[in-house]
Design a protein around this motif. Structure first.
Motif, mmCIF file in Angstrom:
data_model
loop_
_atom_site.group_PDB
_atom_site.id
_atom_site.type_symbol
_atom_site.label_atom_id
_atom_site.label_comp_id
_atom_site.label_asym_id
_atom_site.label_seq_id
_atom_site.Cartn_x
_atom_site.Cartn_y
_atom_site.Cartn_z
ATOM 1 N N THR A 246 0.837 -1.199 0.000
ATOM 2 C CA THR A 246 0.000 0.000 0.000
ATOM 3 C C THR A 246 0.868 1.244 0.000
ATOM 4 O OG1 THR A 246 -1.651 1.258 1.248
ATOM 5 C CG2 THR A 246 -0.196 -0.173 2.520
ATOM 6 N N ASP A 247 0.470 2.218 -0.805
ATOM 7 C CA ASP A 247 1.140 3.521 -0.767
ATOM 8 C C ASP A 247 0.259 4.555 -0.078
ATOM 9 O OD1 ASP A 247 -0.825 3.967 -2.631
ATOM 10 O OD2 ASP A 247 0.510 4.684 -4.214
ATOM 11 N N GLY A 248 -0.879 4.077 0.471
ATOM 12 C CA GLY A 248 -1.773 4.989 1.174
ATOM 13 C C GLY A 248 -2.694 5.766 0.274
ATOM 14 N N SER A 249 -2.649 5.530 -1.042
ATOM 15 C CA SER A 249 -3.497 6.281 -1.962
ATOM 16 C C SER A 249 -4.906 5.709 -1.982
ATOM 17 C CB SER A 249 -2.895 6.261 -3.372
ATOM 18 O OG SER A 249 -2.791 4.936 -3.838
ATOM 19 N N ASP A 250 -5.823 6.488 -2.551
ATOM 20 C CA ASP A 250 -7.219 6.068 -2.584
ATOM 21 C C ASP A 250 -7.397 4.740 -3.315
ATOM 22 O OD1 ASP A 250 -7.816 8.435 -1.287
ATOM 23 O OD2 ASP A 250 -8.256 9.503 -3.139
ATOM 24 N N GLY A 251 -6.537 4.504 -4.305
ATOM 25 C CA GLY A 251 -6.662 3.288 -5.102
ATOM 26 C C GLY A 251 -6.389 2.010 -4.345
ATOM 27 N N THR A 252 -5.836 2.108 -3.129
ATOM 28 C CA THR A 252 -5.553 0.892 -2.358
ATOM 29 C C THR A 252 -6.734 0.456 -1.497
ATOM 30 O OG1 THR A 252 -4.579 2.159 -0.536
ATOM 31 C CG2 THR A 252 -3.084 1.411 -2.281
ATOM 32 N N ALA B 25 4.126 6.428 4.724
ATOM 33 C CA ALA B 25 4.186 4.966 4.641
ATOM 34 C C ALA B 25 3.688 4.326 5.926
ATOM 35 C CB ALA B 25 5.616 4.522 4.335
ATOM 36 N N HIS B 26 4.055 4.903 7.064
ATOM 37 C CA HIS B 26 3.586 4.363 8.343
ATOM 38 C C HIS B 26 2.073 4.550 8.499
ATOM 39 C CE1 HIS B 26 7.319 3.097 10.302
ATOM 40 N NE2 HIS B 26 7.907 4.109 9.674
ATOM 41 N N ARG B 27 1.550 5.682 8.025
ATOM 42 C CA ARG B 27 0.102 5.874 8.076
ATOM 43 C C ARG B 27 -0.608 4.863 7.189
ATOM 44 N NH1 ARG B 27 1.547 11.578 7.937
ATOM 45 N NH2 ARG B 27 1.115 11.643 5.702
ATOM 46 N N ALA B 28 -0.009 4.543 6.050
ATOM 47 C CA ALA B 28 -0.631 3.604 5.125
ATOM 48 C C ALA B 28 -0.780 2.218 5.744
ATOM 49 C CB ALA B 28 0.183 3.527 3.836
ATOM 50 N N VAL B 29 0.273 1.723 6.407
ATOM 51 C CA VAL B 29 0.161 0.390 7.015
ATOM 52 C C VAL B 29 -0.707 0.437 8.270
ATOM 53 C CG1 VAL B 29 2.321 -0.448 6.024
ATOM 54 C CG2 VAL B 29 2.349 0.611 8.292
ATOM 55 N N GLU B 30 -0.739 1.596 8.933
ATOM 56 C CA GLU B 30 -1.627 1.737 10.098
ATOM 57 C C GLU B 30 -3.070 1.529 9.685
ATOM 58 O OE1 GLU B 30 -3.457 5.265 12.880
ATOM 59 O OE2 GLU B 30 -1.411 5.523 12.137
ATOM 60 N N ARG B 31 -3.438 2.065 8.513
ATOM 61 C CA ARG B 31 -4.810 1.915 8.041
ATOM 62 C C ARG B 31 -5.154 0.448 7.836
ATOM 63 N NH1 ARG B 31 -9.821 3.819 8.388
ATOM 64 N NH2 ARG B 31 -11.072 2.909 6.728
ATOM 65 N N VAL B 32 -4.242 -0.312 7.242
ATOM 66 C CA VAL B 32 -4.490 -1.740 7.035
ATOM 67 C C VAL B 32 -4.584 -2.459 8.379
ATOM 68 C CG1 VAL B 32 -3.661 -3.855 5.943
ATOM 69 C CG2 VAL B 32 -3.271 -1.653 4.827
ATOM 70 N N GLU C 122 -1.879 17.302 14.430
ATOM 71 C CA GLU C 122 -1.460 17.709 13.088
ATOM 72 C C GLU C 122 -2.702 17.761 12.225
ATOM 73 O OE1 GLU C 122 0.632 14.619 10.718
ATOM 74 O OE2 GLU C 122 0.647 13.481 12.596
ATOM 75 N N GLN C 123 -2.565 18.280 11.036
ATOM 76 C CA GLN C 123 -3.722 18.432 10.160
ATOM 77 C C GLN C 123 -4.216 17.070 9.653
ATOM 78 O OE1 GLN C 123 -5.466 21.346 9.529
ATOM 79 N NE2 GLN C 123 -4.126 21.911 11.242
ATOM 80 N N PRO C 124 -5.528 16.936 9.418
ATOM 81 C CA PRO C 124 -6.048 15.678 8.858
ATOM 82 C C PRO C 124 -5.379 15.354 7.527
ATOM 83 C CG PRO C 124 -7.841 17.090 9.613
ATOM 84 C CD PRO C 124 -6.590 17.921 9.663
ATOM 85 N N HIS C 125 -5.176 14.066 7.283
ATOM 86 C CA HIS C 125 -4.587 13.640 6.020
ATOM 87 C C HIS C 125 -5.310 12.395 5.538
ATOM 88 C CE1 HIS C 125 -2.025 12.576 9.553
ATOM 89 N NE2 HIS C 125 -2.344 11.355 9.162
ATOM 90 N N ARG C 126 -5.324 12.204 4.236
ATOM 91 C CA ARG C 126 -6.066 11.093 3.664
ATOM 92 C C ARG C 126 -5.126 9.976 3.263
ATOM 93 N NH1 ARG C 126 -9.349 13.201 -0.852
ATOM 94 N NH2 ARG C 126 -8.121 12.015 -2.350
ATOM 95 N N THR C 127 -5.531 8.748 3.575
ATOM 96 C CA THR C 127 -4.766 7.579 3.171
ATOM 97 C C THR C 127 -5.719 6.431 2.916
ATOM 98 O OG1 THR C 127 -2.997 6.043 3.813
ATOM 99 C CG2 THR C 127 -4.365 6.879 5.579
ATOM 100 N N SER C 128 -5.522 5.716 1.824
ATOM 101 C CA SER C 128 -6.352 4.561 1.459
ATOM 102 C C SER C 128 -7.834 4.910 1.484
ATOM 103 C CB SER C 128 -6.072 3.374 2.389
ATOM 104 O OG SER C 128 -4.708 3.035 2.377
ATOM 105 N N ALA C 129 -8.184 6.058 0.891
ATOM 106 C CA ALA C 129 -9.567 6.535 0.804
ATOM 107 C C ALA C 129 -10.206 6.731 2.170
ATOM 108 C CB ALA C 129 -10.415 5.607 -0.065
ATOM 109 N N SER C 130 -9.397 7.007 3.176
ATOM 110 C CA SER C 130 -9.900 7.352 4.499
ATOM 111 C C SER C 130 -9.104 8.540 5.025
ATOM 112 C CB SER C 130 -9.768 6.176 5.470
ATOM 113 O OG SER C 130 -10.630 5.130 5.140
#
Length: 205
Positions: free
Chosen positions: A9-15, A56-63, A167-175
Motif C-alpha cells: 500500500t502507498d496509502g493512496s485512494d486506489g488501495t 508509509a507508516h500511516r498507510a500500514v496503520e490503516r491496514v 497535526e492536520q487531517p490527512h487522507r490515506t487509502s480513501a480514508s
C-alpha cells in the motif's frame, strides 16, 4: 491454501479496494495479512522524501486498523528501496501465498509509478498477484468535513469534541486520519471517505 496474504500500500485512494479484498480473502482462509509500504529510493524515488516515511507508516496503520476490526491477524512493515524489488523480496522472504495490489496510485507522477510498480510485480512474481481497481467515488474530499465528522465521533464516544489536533487531517487509502490530543492520550479518528463511517483508534506505538 492461503496462509500469508500481502497487501502493498502507498496509502493512496486506489488501495482501498485492495485492502478490502485482501482482508476478505484472509478472513475466509484464516490467513495472516502482511501490510507493506515502501519509501521509494533509486530510479523511482520521490522528491518528497521527508513526507514519504510518515506517509508509509500511516498507510500500514490503516491496514492494521481494518484487519484488527475484522479479526484478522496482521503484521506491518515499512521498507526503503525500489518499490517492485522490495515487494518481490518481501514476498520471497515471508513465503507469501498471494499478493493483492491496486492498479491506481496517487495522482500525477505517483499514479504513473504505482501502475508501473503493479505491472512489474505481476510480470516478475512467481506468487499469484490479484489486481484491483478503485471504482467508488469519494464522498469526503474536504479536510474540514472530515474533521467535523471526527469530532462528532469523539463526542459520541464520550471524548472532548474540542480536543486539539496534533497535526492536520490527512487522507490515506480513501480514508481520512484525524490525529487528536486528548487529556491523557493521543488518538487517530479514521473517517472513511466513501462510506463516511468513523472509528477512534490508538495509533501503533
Amino acid at each position: 491454501m492461503y496462509q500469508d496474504v500481502l497487501i502493498p500500500t502507498d496509502g493512496s485512494d486506489g488501495t482501498r479496494r485492495s485492502i478490502e479484498h485482501g482482508l476478505a480473502i484472509a478472513d475466509q482462509f484464516g490467513a495472516t495479512v502482511h501490510a507493506l509500504s515502501i519509501v521509494p529510493e533509486g530510479p523511482l524515488g520521490t522528491l518528497e522524501a521527508e513526507e514519504a516515511t510518515p506517509a508509509a507508516h500511516r498507510a500500514v496503520e490503516r491496514v492494521q486498523l481494518e484487519a484488527e476490526a475484522a479479526g484478522v491477524d496482521v503484521v506491518t512493515a515499512v521498507e526503503h528501496g525500489v518499490p517492485h524489488e522490495e515487494i518481490l523480496d518481501y514476498t520471497d522472504a515471508h513465503d507469501i501465498d498471494m499478493v493483492i495490489m491496486g492498479t491506481q496510485g496517487r495522482t500525477g507522477l505517483d499514479r504513473v509509478l504505482m501502475g508501473s510498480v503493479t505491472e512489474r510485480v505481476v510480470r516478475m512474481s512467481d506468487t499469484p498477484v490479484v489486481t484491483v481497481r478503485l471504482t467508488e467515488d469519494l464522498r469526503i474530499e474536504d479536510a474540514d468535513e472530515a474533521e467535523r465528522l471526527a469530532r462528532d465521533a469523539l463526542e459520541a464516544e464520550g471524548y472532548d469534541r474540542e480536543a486539539p489536533l496534533t497535526e492536520q487531517p490527512h487522507r490515506t487509502s480513501a480514508s481520512w486520519i484525524v490525529p487528536v490530543e486528548l487529556a491523557d492520550e493521543r488518538v487517530h479518528v479514521h473517517v472513511d471517505a466513501v462510506s463516511r463511517e468513523t472509528r477512534v483508534a490508538r495509533p501503533p506505538q
